[in-house]
Scaffold this motif. Structure first.
Motif, PDB file in Angstrom:
ATOM      1  N   ALA A  53     -20.257   6.349   1.565  1.00  0.00           N
ATOM      2  CA  ALA A  53     -21.470   6.639   2.335  1.00  0.00           C
ATOM      3  C   ALA A  53     -21.762   5.577   3.378  1.00  0.00           C
ATOM      4  CB  ALA A  53     -22.657   6.780   1.392  1.00  0.00           C
TER       5      ALA A  53
ATOM      6  N   LEU B 122     -23.048   2.516   2.984  1.00  0.00           N
ATOM      7  CA  LEU B 122     -24.215   1.641   2.817  1.00  0.00           C
ATOM      8  C   LEU B 122     -23.818   0.273   2.268  1.00  0.00           C
ATOM      9  CD1 LEU B 122     -26.753   4.175   1.235  1.00  0.00           C
ATOM     10  CD2 LEU B 122     -26.380   3.631   3.658  1.00  0.00           C
TER      11      LEU B 122
ATOM     12  N   GLU C 217       0.857  -1.195   0.000  1.00  0.00           N
ATOM     13  CA  GLU C 217       0.000   0.000   0.000  1.00  0.00           C
ATOM     14  C   GLU C 217       0.891   1.243   0.000  1.00  0.00           C
ATOM     15  OE1 GLU C 217      -3.258   1.209  -0.127  1.00  0.00           O
ATOM     16  OE2 GLU C 217      -2.188   3.108   0.150  1.00  0.00           O
ATOM     17  N   LYS C 218       0.597   2.186  -0.896  1.00  0.00           N
ATOM     18  CA  LYS C 218       1.498   3.344  -1.011  1.00  0.00           C
ATOM     19  C   LYS C 218       1.354   4.338   0.142  1.00  0.00           C
ATOM     20  CE  LYS C 218      -1.314   6.153  -4.151  1.00  0.00           C
ATOM     21  NZ  LYS C 218      -1.451   6.726  -5.466  1.00  0.00           N
TER      22      LYS C 218
ATOM     23  N   GLY D   7     -16.516   0.569  -8.402  1.00  0.00           N
ATOM     24  CA  GLY D   7     -17.388   1.721  -8.608  1.00  0.00           C
ATOM     25  C   GLY D   7     -18.047   2.249  -7.355  1.00  0.00           C
TER      26      GLY D   7
ATOM     27  N   VAL E 299       3.672   0.471  -5.671  1.00  0.00           N
ATOM     28  CA  VAL E 299       4.084  -0.381  -6.788  1.00  0.00           C
ATOM     29  C   VAL E 299       4.132   0.523  -8.015  1.00  0.00           C
ATOM     30  CG1 VAL E 299       1.674  -1.176  -7.121  1.00  0.00           C
ATOM     31  CG2 VAL E 299       3.543  -2.428  -8.197  1.00  0.00           C
TER      32      VAL E 299
ATOM     33  N   ASP F 203      -6.275   3.456  -9.531  1.00  0.00           N
ATOM     34  CA  ASP F 203      -4.912   3.352 -10.082  1.00  0.00           C
ATOM     35  C   ASP F 203      -4.639   1.989 -10.706  1.00  0.00           C
ATOM     36  OD1 ASP F 203      -4.203   5.947  -9.422  1.00  0.00           O
ATOM     37  OD2 ASP F 203      -3.716   5.385  -7.361  1.00  0.00           O
TER      38      ASP F 203
ATOM     39  N   GLY G 176     -18.235  -0.645  -3.818  1.00  0.00           N
ATOM     40  CA  GLY G 176     -17.113  -1.496  -3.412  1.00  0.00           C
ATOM     41  C   GLY G 176     -17.165  -1.971  -1.967  1.00  0.00           C
TER      42      GLY G 176
ATOM     43  N   THR H  95     -12.257   4.063   0.306  1.00  0.00           N
ATOM     44  CA  THR H  95     -12.724   3.298   1.465  1.00  0.00           C
ATOM     45  C   THR H  95     -13.024   4.193   2.667  1.00  0.00           C
ATOM     46  OG1 THR H  95     -11.570   1.344   0.692  1.00  0.00           O
ATOM     47  CG2 THR H  95     -11.999   1.455   3.057  1.00  0.00           C
TER      48      THR H  95
ATOM     49  N   THR I  42     -19.962  -2.664  -0.410  1.00  0.00           N
ATOM     50  CA  THR I  42     -20.948  -3.745  -0.448  1.00  0.00           C
ATOM     51  C   THR I  42     -20.367  -5.020  -1.074  1.00  0.00           C
ATOM     52  OG1 THR I  42     -22.661  -2.065  -0.740  1.00  0.00           O
ATOM     53  CG2 THR I  42     -23.293  -4.325  -1.234  1.00  0.00           C
TER      54      THR I  42
HETATM   55  C1  LIG Z   1     -18.460   9.412  -2.211  1.00  0.00           C
HETATM   56  C2  LIG Z   1     -18.494   7.903  -2.274  1.00  0.00           C
HETATM   57  C3  LIG Z   1     -19.572   7.226  -1.702  1.00  0.00           C
HETATM   58  C4  LIG Z   1     -19.610   5.822  -1.758  1.00  0.00           C
HETATM   59  N1  LIG Z   1     -20.616   5.154  -1.119  1.00  0.00           N
HETATM   60  C5  LIG Z   1     -20.631   3.782  -1.096  1.00  0.00           C
HETATM   61  C6  LIG Z   1     -21.610   3.079  -0.370  1.00  0.00           C
HETATM   62  O1  LIG Z   1     -22.468   3.660   0.297  1.00  0.00           O
HETATM   63  N2  LIG Z   1     -21.596   1.718  -0.420  1.00  0.00           N
HETATM   64  C7  LIG Z   1     -20.662   1.031  -1.141  1.00  0.00           C
HETATM   65  O2  LIG Z   1     -20.718  -0.203  -1.184  1.00  0.00           O
HETATM   66  N3  LIG Z   1     -19.666   1.689  -1.800  1.00  0.00           N
HETATM   67  C8  LIG Z   1     -19.635   3.038  -1.793  1.00  0.00           C
HETATM   68  N4  LIG Z   1     -18.645   3.712  -2.458  1.00  0.00           N
HETATM   69  C9  LIG Z   1     -17.673   2.958  -3.257  1.00  0.00           C
HETATM   70  C10 LIG Z   1     -16.563   2.354  -2.429  1.00  0.00           C
HETATM   71  O3  LIG Z   1     -16.077   3.267  -1.478  1.00  0.00           O
HETATM   72  C11 LIG Z   1     -15.426   1.911  -3.360  1.00  0.00           C
HETATM   73  O4  LIG Z   1     -15.923   1.126  -4.413  1.00  0.00           O
HETATM   74  C12 LIG Z   1     -14.400   1.095  -2.594  1.00  0.00           C
HETATM   75  O5  LIG Z   1     -13.879   1.831  -1.519  1.00  0.00           O
HETATM   76  C13 LIG Z   1     -13.260   0.668  -3.512  1.00  0.00           C
HETATM   77  O6  LIG Z   1     -12.327   0.032  -2.701  1.00  0.00           O
HETATM   78  P1  LIG Z   1     -10.873  -0.297  -3.244  1.00  0.00           P
HETATM   79  O7  LIG Z   1     -10.169  -0.985  -2.162  1.00  0.00           O
HETATM   80  O8  LIG Z   1     -11.008  -0.963  -4.582  1.00  0.00           O
HETATM   81  O9  LIG Z   1     -10.277   1.143  -3.584  1.00  0.00           O
HETATM   82  P2  LIG Z   1      -9.644   2.243  -2.608  1.00  0.00           P
HETATM   83  O10 LIG Z   1     -10.362   2.343  -1.343  1.00  0.00           O
HETATM   84  O11 LIG Z   1      -9.533   3.474  -3.445  1.00  0.00           O
HETATM   85  O12 LIG Z   1      -8.220   1.655  -2.309  1.00  0.00           O
HETATM   86  C14 LIG Z   1      -7.199   1.554  -3.282  1.00  0.00           C
HETATM   87  C15 LIG Z   1      -5.891   1.575  -2.529  1.00  0.00           C
HETATM   88  O13 LIG Z   1      -4.812   1.385  -3.454  1.00  0.00           O
HETATM   89  C16 LIG Z   1      -3.745   2.231  -3.041  1.00  0.00           C
HETATM   90  N5  LIG Z   1      -2.865   2.471  -4.187  1.00  0.00           N
HETATM   91  C17 LIG Z   1      -3.159   3.135  -5.323  1.00  0.00           C
HETATM   92  N6  LIG Z   1      -2.100   3.130  -6.144  1.00  0.00           N
HETATM   93  C18 LIG Z   1      -1.115   2.444  -5.533  1.00  0.00           C
HETATM   94  C19 LIG Z   1       0.202   2.070  -5.897  1.00  0.00           C
HETATM   95  N7  LIG Z   1       0.734   2.421  -7.076  1.00  0.00           N
HETATM   96  N8  LIG Z   1       0.931   1.341  -5.026  1.00  0.00           N
HETATM   97  C20 LIG Z   1       0.401   0.946  -3.819  1.00  0.00           C
HETATM   98  N9  LIG Z   1      -0.832   1.287  -3.424  1.00  0.00           N
HETATM   99  C21 LIG Z   1      -1.591   2.032  -4.264  1.00  0.00           C
HETATM  100  C22 LIG Z   1      -4.457   3.481  -2.570  1.00  0.00           C
HETATM  101  O14 LIG Z   1      -3.623   4.268  -1.729  1.00  0.00           O
HETATM  102  C23 LIG Z   1      -5.645   2.899  -1.831  1.00  0.00           C
HETATM  103  O15 LIG Z   1      -5.389   2.671  -0.465  1.00  0.00           O
HETATM  104  C24 LIG Z   1     -18.580   5.101  -2.424  1.00  0.00           C
HETATM  105  C25 LIG Z   1     -17.498   5.804  -2.972  1.00  0.00           C
HETATM  106  C26 LIG Z   1     -17.448   7.187  -2.892  1.00  0.00           C
HETATM  107  C27 LIG Z   1     -16.257   7.901  -3.475  1.00  0.00           C
END
Ligand SMILES: Cc1cc2nc3c(=O)[nH]c(=O)nc-3n(C[C@H](O)[C@H](O)[C@H](O)COP(=O)(O)OP(=O)(O)OC[C@H]3O[C@@H](n4cnc5c(N)ncnc54)[C@H](O)[C@@H]3O)c2cc1C
Length: 414
Positions: A44, A46, A30-31, A381, A224, A256, A384, A40, A386
């Protein structure tokens, strides 16, 4: 097997957990210096299969046109010549006709429902605390006609097993006393009885503790930069501090992910949809909501995390910027004061913008591309939180060579 998971959001950490439970030697890269600082930590909250509808829908092109014309719509596009946005936008428009929108909705719903059950199971098994509420989620309508249309639309979800009921304003207030003072402003709600809410950042950090006990190594503050591959295998990952090697790799880098997958020739159609997120303290004497909810008129969503009220809104296609101004929160604050006037201290908000990793059709990308030992678990999207447990369990099944427990058609690497 040695497995490296890239990304320390809710998807990466649940991925590391399911892999560690299988006895794999897991490293998470994790960066940031802390986990779950991106989407994350701003969502919201949900857990809402009841909101599985695909954003690419017959109504979307009109909304996008209105947005380009300057209207303040819930989904907005900032006019730009960004080739990444143009390519993604064309694919999005192709997913808008009704048959495709319905297919995407059903694919998302299947994963969301599976994931919700796994989350319940995981929390029972591990006792992770995440400030959750189990009172259902209210999809709230101010207009009776729109409520009726929404209930008709929900037939697709109900047909596939989701418990959705339409309730009038009295029943809303019975369920959600925080709406008592504004009962005359609402027509009613579609109630997602099985949906619930909770803080995904708290959950991710709690689960990470459990992962550490299971032997997961966390390499925080380590980005990475690119992957290395030979033939159909990834052979290493160039990270801060050197090259890391493993038997298998899981890519969960949110917005990313495409930049890193591109380094081994795999294009991923994921584009950021910026959302605005506000968190308000709940003081003694206030009347916070007991259930999560969405005001469908403004598309502001909320969840009570115990001591804090989270509210979020807006989807803006404007590149990778996380910038925001006070104006971007006007919508949230207006809705808060209109519908939940005494729910939290709105004068002490913590504001931020974060990015949803959106695929054009909506379902995430789970599975293998051209490299046998690289699994994609990304592109979740607006859902995530959920979907995280379900998609991460599927990723662990694929690594183990097992058939996933649900059909993953529609989530393949394109
Ligand atoms: C305003 C908003 C409201 C939302 N509401 C809901 C909801 O109510 N219910 C629901 O289910 N979902 C909701 N979502 C969606 C949900 O938050 C995301 O789909 C989910 O957090 C995605 O998780 P992730 O781990 O894929 O991405 P992220 O949480 O973005 O994590 C990606 C990680 O990768 C790391 N990273 C990136 N590039 C690199 C690199 N080169 N090297 C190492 N690490 C790196 C980042 O630092 C980060 O920690 C919402 C999103 C938003 C923005």
């Amino acid at each position: 097997m040695r497995v490296i998971v890239f990304g320390g959001g809710v998807v990466g950490v649940t991925g590391a957990y399911y892999l560690a439970c299988e006895g794999h030697e897991v490293t998470l890269v994790e960066k940031q210096r802390q986990l779950s600082q991106d989407a994350t930590s701003g969502n919201a909250g949900l857990i809402a299969p009841g909101h599985s509808y695909s954003w690419a829908s017959p109504a979307a092109p009109r909304m996008l046109l209105q947005s380009l014309g300057g209207k303040a719509t819930a989904i907005r596009v900032k006019p730009s010549l960004d080739p990444e946005l143009i390519r993604w936008g064309i694919r999005f428009l192709r997913e808008c006709p009704r048959p495709r929108a319905e297919r995407n909705t059903v694919v998302k719903l299947r994963l969301c429902r599976y994931s919700r059950e796994l989350l319940r199971q995981l929390v029972r098994d591990e006792g992770v605390d995440y400030g959750h509420s189990t009172e259902g989620v209210l999809y709230l309508y101010r207009d009776a006609e729109e409520l009726e249309l929404a209930y008709m639309k929900s037939e697709l979800l109900r047909k596939h097993g989701e418990d959705q009921q339409v309730i009038d304003a009295d029943a809303c207030v019975e369920r959600e006393p925080a709406l008592q003072r504004v009962k005359d402003k609402i027509a009613g709600a579609v109630l997602g009885r099985e949906d619930f809410s909770g803080d995904s950042e708290l959950f991710t950090n709690g689960l990470a503790e459990r992962c550490r006990e299971l032997g997961v190594e966390f390499k925080l503050g380590t980005a990475v930069h690119r992957l290395e591959a030979e033939d159909d295998r990834v052979t290493g990952a160039v990270c801060d501090g050197g090259v890391l090697r493993a038997d298998a790799y899981v890519l969960s880098l949110g917005c990313d992910s495409p930049a890193i997958s591109r380094t081994v020739g795999q294009r991923l159609p994921i584009y950021p949809a910026k959302g605005y997120s506000a968190t308000f303290p709940i003081d003694d004497g206030q009347e916070p909501p007991v259930c999560g909810g969405v005001d469908e008129a403004t598309l502001v969503a909320w969840a009570n995390f115990g001591d804090r009220l989270r509210m979020s809104s807006t989807a803006e296609f404007a590149g990778h910027s996380r910038s925001w101004s006070e104006r971007d929160f006007a919508n949230i604050l207006r809705m808060a004061r209109e519908l939940l006037p005494n729910a939290a201290d709105y004068s002490r908000g913590a504001f931020r913008a974060c990015l949803r990793p959106m695929t054009p059709g909506g379902p995430p990308i789970i599975g293998r591309g051209r490299h046998r030992n690289l699994i994609y678990n990304t592109g979740h999207g607006h859902m995530g939180w959920t979907m995280a447990c379900g998609s991460s369990k599927i990723a662990a099944d694929l690594i183990a060579g097992r058939r996933p427990e649900i059909d993953i058609t529609g989530m393949e690497v394109p």
